[in-house]
Design a protein around this motif. Structure first.
Motif, PDB file in Angstrom:
ATOM      1  N   LEU A 149      44.094  28.843  51.921  1.00 49.51           N
ATOM      2  CA  LEU A 149      44.275  29.959  50.724  1.00 49.51           C
ATOM      3  C   LEU A 149      45.663  30.325  50.748  1.00 49.51           C
ATOM      4  CD1 LEU A 149      42.906  32.096  49.255  1.00 49.51           C
ATOM      5  CD2 LEU A 149      42.863  33.614  51.338  1.00 49.51           C
ATOM      6  N   VAL A 150      46.402  30.175  51.720  1.00 44.41           N
ATOM      7  CA  VAL A 150      48.117  30.537  51.419  1.00 44.41           C
ATOM      8  C   VAL A 150      48.731  29.257  50.870  1.00 44.41           C
ATOM      9  CG1 VAL A 150      48.037  32.080  53.475  1.00 44.41           C
ATOM     10  CG2 VAL A 150      48.757  29.844  53.667  1.00 44.41           C
ATOM     11  N   MET A 151      48.058  28.041  50.675  1.00 42.91           N
ATOM     12  CA  MET A 151      48.718  27.122  49.939  1.00 42.91           C
ATOM     13  C   MET A 151      48.858  27.542  48.564  1.00 42.91           C
ATOM     14  SD  MET A 151      49.550  25.058  52.025  1.00 42.91           S
ATOM     15  CE  MET A 151      49.782  23.303  51.517  1.00 42.91           C
ATOM     16  N   PRO A 152      49.984  26.986  47.596  1.00 38.45           N
ATOM     17  CA  PRO A 152      50.115  27.255  46.333  1.00 38.45           C
ATOM     18  C   PRO A 152      48.852  27.232  45.374  1.00 38.45           C
ATOM     19  CG  PRO A 152      51.901  26.092  47.047  1.00 38.45           C
ATOM     20  CD  PRO A 152      50.975  25.873  48.278  1.00 38.45           C
ATOM     21  N   TRP A 153      48.180  26.280  45.712  1.00 40.63           N
ATOM     22  CA  TRP A 153      46.856  26.177  44.770  1.00 40.63           C
ATOM     23  C   TRP A 153      45.754  27.171  45.201  1.00 40.63           C
ATOM     24  CZ3 TRP A 153      49.514  22.210  47.007  1.00 40.63           C
ATOM     25  CH2 TRP A 153      49.095  21.677  48.342  1.00 40.63           C
ATOM     26  N   GLY A 154      45.677  27.737  46.319  1.00 39.80           N
ATOM     27  CA  GLY A 154      44.998  28.658  46.721  1.00 39.80           C
ATOM     28  C   GLY A 154      45.429  29.968  46.312  1.00 39.80           C
ATOM     29  N   MET A 155      46.900  30.134  46.375  1.00 40.48           N
ATOM     30  CA  MET A 155      47.206  31.468  45.673  1.00 40.48           C
ATOM     31  C   MET A 155      46.964  31.470  44.061  1.00 40.48           C
ATOM     32  SD  MET A 155      48.637  33.584  47.782  1.00 40.48           S
ATOM     33  CE  MET A 155      47.246  33.372  48.658  1.00 40.48           C
ATOM     34  N   ILE A 156      47.048  30.357  43.515  1.00 45.25           N
ATOM     35  CA  ILE A 156      46.751  30.279  41.913  1.00 45.25           C
ATOM     36  C   ILE A 156      45.316  30.914  41.747  1.00 45.25           C
ATOM     37  CG2 ILE A 156      45.891  28.661  39.989  1.00 45.25           C
ATOM     38  CD1 ILE A 156      48.247  26.725  40.910  1.00 45.25           C
ATOM     39  N   GLY A 157      44.398  30.371  42.530  1.00 45.85           N
ATOM     40  CA  GLY A 157      43.259  31.267  42.593  1.00 45.85           C
ATOM     41  C   GLY A 157      43.211  32.835  42.361  1.00 45.85           C
ATOM     42  N   VAL A 158      43.992  33.418  43.576  1.00 43.70           N
ATOM     43  CA  VAL A 158      44.019  34.776  43.774  1.00 43.70           C
ATOM     44  C   VAL A 158      44.690  35.128  42.698  1.00 43.70           C
ATOM     45  CG1 VAL A 158      45.030  36.523  44.981  1.00 43.70           C
ATOM     46  CG2 VAL A 158      44.162  34.367  46.301  1.00 43.70           C
ATOM     47  N   ALA A 159      45.639  34.852  41.816  1.00 46.56           N
ATOM     48  CA  ALA A 159      46.221  35.389  40.596  1.00 46.56           C
ATOM     49  C   ALA A 159      45.301  35.323  39.611  1.00 46.56           C
ATOM     50  CB  ALA A 159      47.385  34.720  40.172  1.00 46.56           C
ATOM     51  N   LEU A 160      44.297  34.131  39.411  1.00 46.18           N
ATOM     52  CA  LEU A 160      43.323  33.924  38.298  1.00 46.18           C
ATOM     53  C   LEU A 160      42.370  35.155  38.341  1.00 46.18           C
ATOM     54  CD1 LEU A 160      42.819  30.152  38.111  1.00 46.18           C
ATOM     55  CD2 LEU A 160      43.922  31.773  36.496  1.00 46.18           C
ATOM     56  N   LEU A 161      42.074  35.727  39.858  1.00 48.62           N
ATOM     57  CA  LEU A 161      40.985  36.580  39.916  1.00 48.62           C
ATOM     58  C   LEU A 161      41.721  37.849  39.228  1.00 48.62           C
ATOM     59  CD1 LEU A 161      39.944  36.522  43.751  1.00 48.62           C
ATOM     60  CD2 LEU A 161      38.547  35.815  41.635  1.00 48.62           C
ATOM     61  N   VAL A 162      42.977  38.284  39.295  1.00 51.92           N
ATOM     62  CA  VAL A 162      43.559  39.216  38.769  1.00 51.92           C
ATOM     63  C   VAL A 162      43.449  39.103  37.080  1.00 51.92           C
ATOM     64  CG1 VAL A 162      45.818  40.771  38.279  1.00 51.92           C
ATOM     65  CG2 VAL A 162      44.959  39.626  40.506  1.00 51.92           C
ATOM     66  N   LEU A 163      43.666  38.091  36.570  1.00 46.14           N
ATOM     67  CA  LEU A 163      43.553  37.653  35.084  1.00 46.14           C
ATOM     68  C   LEU A 163      42.094  37.849  34.726  1.00 46.14           C
ATOM     69  CD1 LEU A 163      45.026  36.755  32.779  1.00 46.14           C
ATOM     70  CD2 LEU A 163      44.398  34.388  33.240  1.00 46.14           C
ATOM     71  N   ALA A 164      41.075  37.510  35.248  1.00 44.39           N
ATOM     72  CA  ALA A 164      39.786  37.602  34.796  1.00 44.39           C
ATOM     73  C   ALA A 164      39.343  39.165  34.897  1.00 44.39           C
ATOM     74  CB  ALA A 164      38.806  37.093  35.924  1.00 44.39           C
ATOM     75  N   TRP A 165      39.886  40.055  35.848  1.00 42.99           N
ATOM     76  CA  TRP A 165      39.941  41.442  35.904  1.00 42.99           C
ATOM     77  C   TRP A 165      40.464  42.028  34.608  1.00 42.99           C
ATOM     78  CZ3 TRP A 165      43.592  45.251  36.924  1.00 42.99           C
ATOM     79  CH2 TRP A 165      43.271  46.552  36.684  1.00 42.99           C
ATOM     80  N   LEU A 166      41.655  41.534  34.282  1.00 44.61           N
ATOM     81  CA  LEU A 166      42.330  42.107  33.056  1.00 44.61           C
ATOM     82  C   LEU A 166      41.690  41.720  32.019  1.00 44.61           C
ATOM     83  CD1 LEU A 166      46.076  41.399  34.192  1.00 44.61           C
ATOM     84  CD2 LEU A 166      45.043  43.550  34.076  1.00 44.61           C
ATOM     85  N   GLU A 167      40.984  40.568  31.931  1.00 46.81           N
ATOM     86  CA  GLU A 167      40.532  40.158  30.686  1.00 46.81           C
ATOM     87  C   GLU A 167      39.029  40.761  30.289  1.00 46.81           C
ATOM     88  OE1 GLU A 167      40.824  35.934  30.002  1.00 46.81           O
ATOM     89  OE2 GLU A 167      42.893  36.122  29.241  1.00 46.81           O
TER      90      GLU A 167
END
Length: 230
Positions: A149-167
């Motif tokens: 999860l703390v690898m960069p591609w895992g962190m990409i998914g965490v940020a995408l969750l925020v984008l999904a909430w904003l949109e």
């Protein structure tokens, strides 16, 4: 002869429905989901040669290997910062072209914060191992999931969750959950094939390649869906 009720021009219910339809249309116009996924996919693909050639691998005659992924450590933090900045610019430009406001700042901030998680975790592990011997037993399952999860591609998914909430984007939420499940449960498999030096590099490159493919497929899918709605 039957009579049917019709909404008057000033009917509150009709006005409320029109406002909701307009708000929904504004949210659709603000979405640049395919652009965000395409930028993240490009960054993920570009990371592979940095990790491959920047990795130091030392293998013993018995086949055991030690490696240091310095190339990935130096590549990902600035690459992600630039990627999130580019995504924010694309959102702002698209919103201004339509005379709308953009709510991408929380996403950009989240992306910037998560970009620091990987190097911080790497430094913490390095400091811990410098004071404690390397454990002989493999990590427990929760430790492996946390590591992924703390690898960069895992962190990409965490940020995408925020984008999904904003949109307010249910489709992006479902895609992100599937992406995170792929990152945490499917892709990071220790294949262990090929010569030791080459096999270690290939094993580390495969998860990044798989994540890039998933992000690229998502970008193409959201782009096709947007064209159909138009």
């Amino acid at each position: 002869m039957t009579t049917e009720s019709m909404s008057a021009p000033g009917d509150p219910r009709r006005l409320l429905a029109d406002v909701r339809a307009l708000a929904h249309r504004v949210r659709l116009d603000q979405r640049q989901t395919s652009v965000a996924l395409l930028v993240l996919a490009s960054v993920t693909f570009a990371a592979i040669p940095f990790d491959w050639f920047g990795m130091t691998v030392n293998c013993a005659p018995d086949g055991s290997c030690q490696f240091a992924r310095r190339g990935m450590l130096y590549y990902w933090p600035p690459a992600l910062l630039l990627a999130y900045a580019a995504i924010a610019v694309c959102y702002v430009r698209a919103a201004r072209a339509r005379g709308l406001g953009a709510r991408v700042l929380p996403y950009a901030i989240t992306g910037a914060v998560t970009s620091a998680v990987f190097p911080a975790a790497w430094v913490a592990v390095a400091l811990y191992l410098s004071q404690h011997p390397v454990p002989d037993q493999p990590l427990p399952y929760w430790g492996l999931v946390l590591d992924r999860l703390v690898m960069p591609w895992g962190m990409i998914g965490v940020a995408l969750l925020v984008l999904a909430w904003l949109e307010r984007n249910v489709a992006l939420l479902l895609f992100t959950l599937a992406y995170l499940a792929t990152v945490l449960l499917v892709l990071p498999l220790n294949t262990g094939f090929g010569p030791p030096h080459w096999g270690v590099r290939a094993t580390m490159a495969l998860p990044q390649l798989g994540c890039g493919v998933v992000l690229l497929a998502g970008a193409l899918g959201f782009r096709a869906a947007r064209r159909r709605h138009r």
